[in-house]
Design an enzyme around this catalytic site. Structure first.
Site, PDB file in Angstrom:
ATOM      1  N   HIS A  77       0.906  -1.274  -0.015  1.00 11.22           N
ATOM      2  CA  HIS A  77       0.043  -0.086  -0.176  1.00 11.22           C
ATOM      3  C   HIS A  77       0.829   1.224  -0.128  1.00 11.22           C
ATOM      4  CE1 HIS A  77       0.221   0.087   4.660  1.00 11.22           C
ATOM      5  NE2 HIS A  77       0.240   1.302   4.515  1.00 11.22           N
ATOM      6  N   ASP A 122      -0.140  -7.501   1.754  1.00 11.44           N
ATOM      7  CA  ASP A 122       0.557  -6.043   1.798  1.00 11.44           C
ATOM      8  C   ASP A 122       2.058  -6.116   1.756  1.00 11.44           C
ATOM      9  OD1 ASP A 122       0.537  -3.366   1.641  1.00 11.44           O
ATOM     10  OD2 ASP A 122      -0.323  -3.231   3.666  1.00 11.44           O
ATOM     11  N   GLN A 210       0.685   5.999  11.482  1.00  3.45           N
ATOM     12  CA  GLN A 210       0.669   6.387  10.077  1.00  3.45           C
ATOM     13  C   GLN A 210       2.073   6.989   9.720  1.00  3.45           C
ATOM     14  OE1 GLN A 210      -2.303   6.192  11.423  1.00  3.45           O
ATOM     15  NE2 GLN A 210      -2.930   5.001   9.466  1.00  3.45           N
ATOM     16  N   GLY A 211       2.589   6.306   8.771  1.00  2.00           N
ATOM     17  CA  GLY A 211       4.000   6.662   8.271  1.00  2.00           C
ATOM     18  C   GLY A 211       4.986   5.744   8.670  1.00  2.00           C
ATOM     19  N   ASP A 212       4.683   4.724   9.640  1.00  2.00           N
ATOM     20  CA  ASP A 212       5.477   3.486   9.948  1.00  2.00           C
ATOM     21  C   ASP A 212       5.327   2.119   9.033  1.00  2.00           C
ATOM     22  OD1 ASP A 212       6.604   4.535  12.219  1.00  2.00           O
ATOM     23  OD2 ASP A 212       4.590   4.152  13.424  1.00  2.00           O
ATOM     24  N   SER A 213       4.189   2.472   7.937  1.00  2.00           N
ATOM     25  CA  SER A 213       3.865   1.466   7.088  1.00  2.00           C
ATOM     26  C   SER A 213       4.977   1.158   6.406  1.00  2.00           C
ATOM     27  CB  SER A 213       2.601   1.903   6.247  1.00  2.00           C
ATOM     28  OG  SER A 213       1.305   1.849   6.833  1.00  2.00           O
TER      29      SER A 213
HETATM   30  N1  ARG Z   1      -1.305   2.254   7.122  1.00  5.10           N
HETATM   31  C1  ARG Z   1      -0.494   3.180   8.042  1.00  5.10           C
HETATM   32  C2  ARG Z   1       0.594   3.642   7.289  1.00  5.10           C
HETATM   33  O1  ARG Z   1       0.397   3.780   6.003  1.00  5.10           O
HETATM   34  C3  ARG Z   1       0.118   2.269   9.188  1.00  5.10           C
HETATM   35  C4  ARG Z   1      -0.959   1.950  10.179  1.00  5.10           C
HETATM   36  C5  ARG Z   1      -0.428   1.150  11.328  1.00  5.10           C
HETATM   37  N2  ARG Z   1      -1.680   1.298  12.102  1.00  5.10           N
HETATM   38  C6  ARG Z   1      -1.600   0.891  13.547  1.00  5.10           C
HETATM   39  N3  ARG Z   1      -2.545   0.889  14.461  1.00  5.10           N
HETATM   40  N4  ARG Z   1      -0.664  -0.284  13.780  1.00  5.10           N
HETATM   41  O2  ARG Z   1       1.963   4.143   7.803  1.00  5.10           O
END
Ligand code: ARG
Length: 266
Positions: A77, A122, A210-213
């Protein structure tokens, strides 16, 4: 009838009782409001320079892990599609993204997991235009042997839900959450074969965000070496009680990742 305290002892006894009550309540209170102990990520602490040398920051605002000298494993993603892509900059070798010693390398190709449509699968590989030397890679888990226990998470993402991205790499540890518990939390949204969950379900407080993905979730193997078991994927908010973090289950995709890497030349 036996008196418990003489008159001069009574005030002291009251103090002792109050202290005892406070002592019992303090840890519970601390647990509900403060991060769990342990090494951003929400509820994290700063990683030391060189502690996780395989960590990669990607310019689209994701994390990744160095899989080989010129391949970064991240989340599907985080990328658009498979094909030539020279638009991504990878920053490596530093905890401080503004450090003058940061290694910065452009991408030249992106491989997105085949069949990725937003549920499961993913993962993606980003090929760097030049191989990086002097940094260790993070081996991936090829079996489910390490898909339990306590995991380390790290990234430059938000340190609180809706918060800013971080300049310095943050880290934390989170316990494994079984598929049944995780799928119940997410009303059946989990893809159990493709995903592995982690977090403090009852208290929240520690999580990726967000941003750790795309960044790795990892633990020590039987030799004490780090092995990547998860890829940061999704969650409901960040670190909320009742909602663990969801990670791509690396062991499920290990053969596909290795084959894709081979097809990309390493
Ligand atoms: N989708 C998020 C990203 O793009 C990562 C989200 C992780 N969330 C969590 N609650 N662990 O960075």
């Amino acid at each position: 009838m036996k008196k418990w305290f003489t008159s001069w002892q009574r005030p002291m006894a009251l103090v002792a009782i109050l202290l005892a009550v406070f002592a019992v309540q303090a840890p519970a209170h601390a647990q509900s409001t403060a991060p769990q102990p342990g090494p951003s990520v929400v509820g994290g602490t700063r990683a030391a320079q060189g502690e996780f040398p395989f960590m990669v920051r990607l310019s689209m605002g994701c994390g990744g892990a160095l899989y080989s000298a010129d391949l970064v494993l991240t989340a599907a993603h985080c990328v658009d599609r498979t094909g030539t892509n020279t638009s991504i900059t990878a920053t490596l070798g530093v905890v401080d993204l503004q450090s003058s010693s940061a290694i910065k390398v452009r991408s030249n190709y992106v491989y997105q997991a085949p069949g990725y449509t937003g549920a499961g699968k993913d993962w993606a590989l980003i090929r760097l235009a030049q191989p990086v030397t002097g940094l260790p890679t993070l081996p991936i888990a090829h079996t489910t042997a390490y898909d339990s226990g306590t995991f380390t998470i790290a990234g430059w993402g938000s340190a609180v839900e809706n918060g800013p991205q971080q300049r310095y790499l943050l880290k934390a540890t989170v316990p494994f959450v079984n598929d049944t518990t995780c799928n119940n939390a997410y009303s059946g949204e989990l893809v159990p074969s493709d995903e592995i969950c982690a977090g403090y379900v009852s208290t929240g407080g520690v999580d990726t965000c967000q941003g750790d993905s795309g960044g790795p979730m990892f633990r020590a193997d039987s030799s004490g070496e780090w092995v990547e078991v998860g890829i940061v994927s999704w969650g409901n908010g960040c670190a909320r009680p009742g909602y663990p973090g969801v990670y791509s289950q690396v062991s499920t995709f290990a053969s596909a990742i290795d084959a894709a890497a081979a097809s990309l030349g390493g």
